[in-house]
Design an enzyme around this catalytic site. Structure first.
Site, PDB file in Angstrom:
ATOM      1  N   LYS A 277      38.033  58.028  21.597  1.00 39.71           N
ATOM      2  CA  LYS A 277      38.500  56.724  22.345  1.00 39.71           C
ATOM      3  C   LYS A 277      38.975  56.558  21.689  1.00 39.71           C
ATOM      4  O   LYS A 277      38.767  55.756  20.740  1.00 39.71           O
ATOM      5  CB  LYS A 277      37.020  55.964  22.894  1.00 39.71           C
ATOM      6  CG  LYS A 277      36.608  56.721  24.749  1.00 39.71           C
ATOM      7  CD  LYS A 277      35.039  55.664  24.506  1.00 39.71           C
ATOM      8  CE  LYS A 277      34.431  56.912  26.256  1.00 39.71           C
ATOM      9  NZ  LYS A 277      35.237  56.728  27.064  1.00 39.71           N
ATOM     10  N   ARG A 351      29.442  64.232  32.864  1.00 38.50           N
ATOM     11  CA  ARG A 351      29.290  65.925  34.110  1.00 38.50           C
ATOM     12  C   ARG A 351      29.183  66.809  33.317  1.00 38.50           C
ATOM     13  O   ARG A 351      28.073  67.562  33.466  1.00 38.50           O
ATOM     14  CB  ARG A 351      30.461  65.415  34.641  1.00 38.50           C
ATOM     15  CG  ARG A 351      31.561  65.754  33.654  1.00 38.50           C
ATOM     16  CD  ARG A 351      33.123  66.110  34.018  1.00 38.50           C
ATOM     17  NE  ARG A 351      33.158  64.422  34.354  1.00 38.50           N
ATOM     18  CZ  ARG A 351      34.662  64.430  34.248  1.00 38.50           C
ATOM     19  NH1 ARG A 351      35.400  65.229  35.391  1.00 38.50           N
ATOM     20  NH2 ARG A 351      35.260  62.689  34.644  1.00 38.50           N
TER      21      ARG A 351
HETATM   22  N1  BES Z   1      31.503  56.648  29.458  1.00 34.38           N
HETATM   23  C1  BES Z   1      32.374  56.868  30.375  1.00 34.38           C
HETATM   24  C2  BES Z   1      33.080  56.326  31.233  1.00 34.38           C
HETATM   25  C3  BES Z   1      33.610  54.269  31.420  1.00 34.38           C
HETATM   26  C4  BES Z   1      34.694  54.563  30.573  1.00 34.38           C
HETATM   27  C5  BES Z   1      32.403  54.201  32.016  1.00 34.38           C
HETATM   28  C6  BES Z   1      34.661  52.725  30.340  1.00 34.38           C
HETATM   29  C7  BES Z   1      32.884  52.266  31.581  1.00 34.38           C
HETATM   30  C8  BES Z   1      33.953  52.192  30.862  1.00 34.38           C
HETATM   31  C9  BES Z   1      32.927  58.469  30.589  1.00 34.38           C
HETATM   32  O1  BES Z   1      32.099  59.588  29.581  1.00 34.38           O
HETATM   33  C10 BES Z   1      34.013  58.440  30.005  1.00 34.38           C
HETATM   34  O2  BES Z   1      34.574  58.849  28.780  1.00 34.38           O
HETATM   35  N2  BES Z   1      34.712  59.170  31.177  1.00 34.38           N
HETATM   36  C11 BES Z   1      36.118  59.678  31.279  1.00 34.38           C
HETATM   37  C12 BES Z   1      36.578  61.066  31.928  1.00 34.38           C
HETATM   38  C13 BES Z   1      38.703  61.352  31.628  1.00 34.38           C
HETATM   39  C14 BES Z   1      37.921  61.686  30.224  1.00 34.38           C
HETATM   40  C15 BES Z   1      38.601  62.083  32.580  1.00 34.38           C
HETATM   41  C16 BES Z   1      37.258  58.296  31.711  1.00 34.38           C
HETATM   42  O3  BES Z   1      36.529  58.224  32.585  1.00 34.38           O
HETATM   43  O4  BES Z   1      38.320  57.983  30.936  1.00 34.38           O
HETATM   44 MN    MN Z   2      33.033  59.516  28.028  1.00 32.81          MN
END
Ligand code: BES
Ligand code: MN
Ligand code: ZN
Length: 495
Positions: A277, A351
């Protein structure tokens, strides 16, 4: 903080502060009228003079009124009776507790349900308990000099007529829910270096110790290996912290009754893994275990209530970190269900741990399974920080969860699970891929989960936007403990 309810006369009530309402038209609530009469019409006098505008959530603190036993009287503006919607009521309740917390009162008697704030007394009581608990909550346990605890310790909901048994019940249930939220908030706020999967497991075991009705079991990585949880294990590969699969079985009624299973995402830190990230606000990914925290909070709440229902909590817990052993984009893994997954983005890890936990949940022969997860940033874009995203493979279950959200003001909003979205998960090399592209990101994440929940009634709550607040107010909210607890209370009542 303790809460109780009883009948008493406002002018004779012994208390640090008596709270009564007044409408914008200058009309005093019945309890305020009694105070006014006892205090030689001082309340009506100051309203006529314009010292209190009576707009909603305005407050005026009065000391040692003649003819009134309580040390203080807090006048609270209710605004226009016709405009008392749920948002306004919550604002009024927050203003009451902000004003009370600015005094030295140790206890307070609130006359807000006899024709007080709004119509539905049960609803108002719940929100008042949540507002009081929220303001008493301290998130500075890790400061070397934490602020002192709130002085206000006891809230009495006072009524002019004898309170109905249902209202007494509402007070106790709201208090237990608030305690559950407190646990969820405390865990959520803890940093990743403290709240590890091992720490969560220890908390779950402690919950089992504290309540005879809860039995906790913790599976280790070798156990998960045997179960074939290749998807879950692929997420923890980059981490030095051992993953844990935690189950808590709450028995509130005969074992022949099928349980509701709550599955909570427990990523104790989500760096994104190899699909790292960006740095800004990455600290907030310590909150990626808020689904797990809400399961623990809800189980604690129903155990405290002694709810006559069987409920199982399932928590897959691990970290998502990059390293030389971490899973790489393009890797293909086999889930416990036998379905293979091409991992195109290691940041879509929620997931991957949930799918194996959902497959595992079938072993409890569930009546219903609900998973709770900070699953997608896309959910925050879709619904902001107000509603949790809701999906279900059965509409009646969706309706029941939406209703529980309304009853507790911990609201959710339903999104579609239509087949039309499923092809976005097609992979050339495996049964599916773990991402569906930017469009409809919340929905494709739910579609992914739906491929593992075909054997039972299931709902999914995406709490990415509601589990915590950012910025100056940064902190865990304890949501959706109120929604989940209310849903379970409703289920127990309908039996
Ligand atoms: N934990 C995150 C989701 C999240 C991100 C919650 C920011 C709250 C704030 C999750 O694991 C994630 O990183 N999801 C990705 C999915 C994508 C790579 C398809 C996302 O939401 O960017
Ligand atoms: Mn994630
Ligand atoms: Zn995540």
């Amino acid at each position: 903080m303790e809460f109780s309810i009883k009948q008493s006369s406002p002018e004779k009530q012994r208390s640090g502060c008596v709270v009564v309402g007044v409408y914008e038209e200058g009309k005093l609530s019945p309890a305020a009228q009694l105070i006014d009469k006892a205090a030689a019409h001082q309340l009506s006098g100051l309203i006529t003079r314009g010292d209190m505008n009576c707009k909603s959530a305005s407050t005026l603190l009065l000391h040692e009124l003649p003819g009134v036993t309580a040390e203080r009287v807090l006048l609270v503006g209710l605004g226009k009776a016709s405009e008392l919607d749920s948002k306004t009521i919550v604002e009024i309740l927050r203003a009451i507790f902000a004003a009370l917390n600015a005094t030295a009162a140790k206890d307070a008697a609130l006359y807000i349900i006899d024709e007080g704030v709004g119509k539905d007394a049960e609803w108002v009581i719940k929100q008042a308990v949540f507002a009081a608990a929220e303001q008493a909550f301290r998130a500075d346990g890790m400061k070397s000099k934490p602020a002192k605890a709130a002085t206000l310790k006891h809230i009495t909901f006072a009524t002019l007529d004898k309170p109905a048994a249902a209202l007494k019940n509402a007070v106790d249930q709201a208090a237990a829910t608030a305690h559950g939220m407190e646990l969820a908030k405390t865990l959520g706020n803890l940093p990743g270096n403290i709240c590890t999967p091992t720490y969560l497991a220890a908390k779950a075991l402690a919950l089992g110790k504290a309540h005879k009705s809860i039995k906790t079991t913790v599976l280790e990585e070798k156990d998960m290996q045997k179960l074939g949880m290749g998807s879950f294990l692929s997420v923890t590969r980059g981490s030095d912290q051992p993953a844990k699969l935690i189950t808590l079985e709450y028995h509130g009624t005969d074992k022949k009754h099928k349980p509701v299973v709550l599955v909570g995402k427990g990523i104790t830190f989500d760096s994104g893994g190899i699909s790292l990230k960006p740095g800004a606000e990455m600290d907030e990914m310590k909150y990626d275990m808020c689904g797990a925290a809400s399961v623990l909070g809800t189980l604690q709440a129903i155990a405290e209530m002694g709810l006559k229902l069987n409920v199982v909590g399932v928590i897959p817990a691990c970290e998502n970190l990059p390293s030389g052993t971490a899973t790489k984009p393009g890797d293909i893994v086999t889930s416990m269900s036998g379905q293979t997954i091409e991992i195109l983005n290691t940041d879509a890890e929620g997931r991957l741990i949930l799918c194996d936990a959902l497959t595992y949940s079938a072993k409890f022969k569930p009546d219903t399974v609900i998973d709770i997860a900070t699953l997608t940033g896309a959910c925050v874009i879709a619904l902001g920080h107000v509603a949790s995203g809701l999906f279900s493979n059965e509409d009646q279950l969706a309706q029941e969860l939406l209703k529980a959200g309304e009853q507790t003001h911990d609201r959710a909003w339903q999104l579609p699970l239509w087949e039309d979205y499923q092809p976005l998960l097609d992979s050339n090399f495996a049964d599916m891929q773990n991402i569906g592209g930017r469009a409809g990101g919340t929905i494709t994440a739910a579609c992914f989960l739906s491929r593992f929940t075909k054997d039972y009634r299931w709902a999914h709550l995406d709490i990415a936007g509601t589990a915590w607040k950012s910025g100056k107010e940064k902190g865990s909210t304890g949501r959706p403990v109120p929604l989940l607890t209310q849903y379970l209370v409703n289920r127990a009542n309908s039996k």
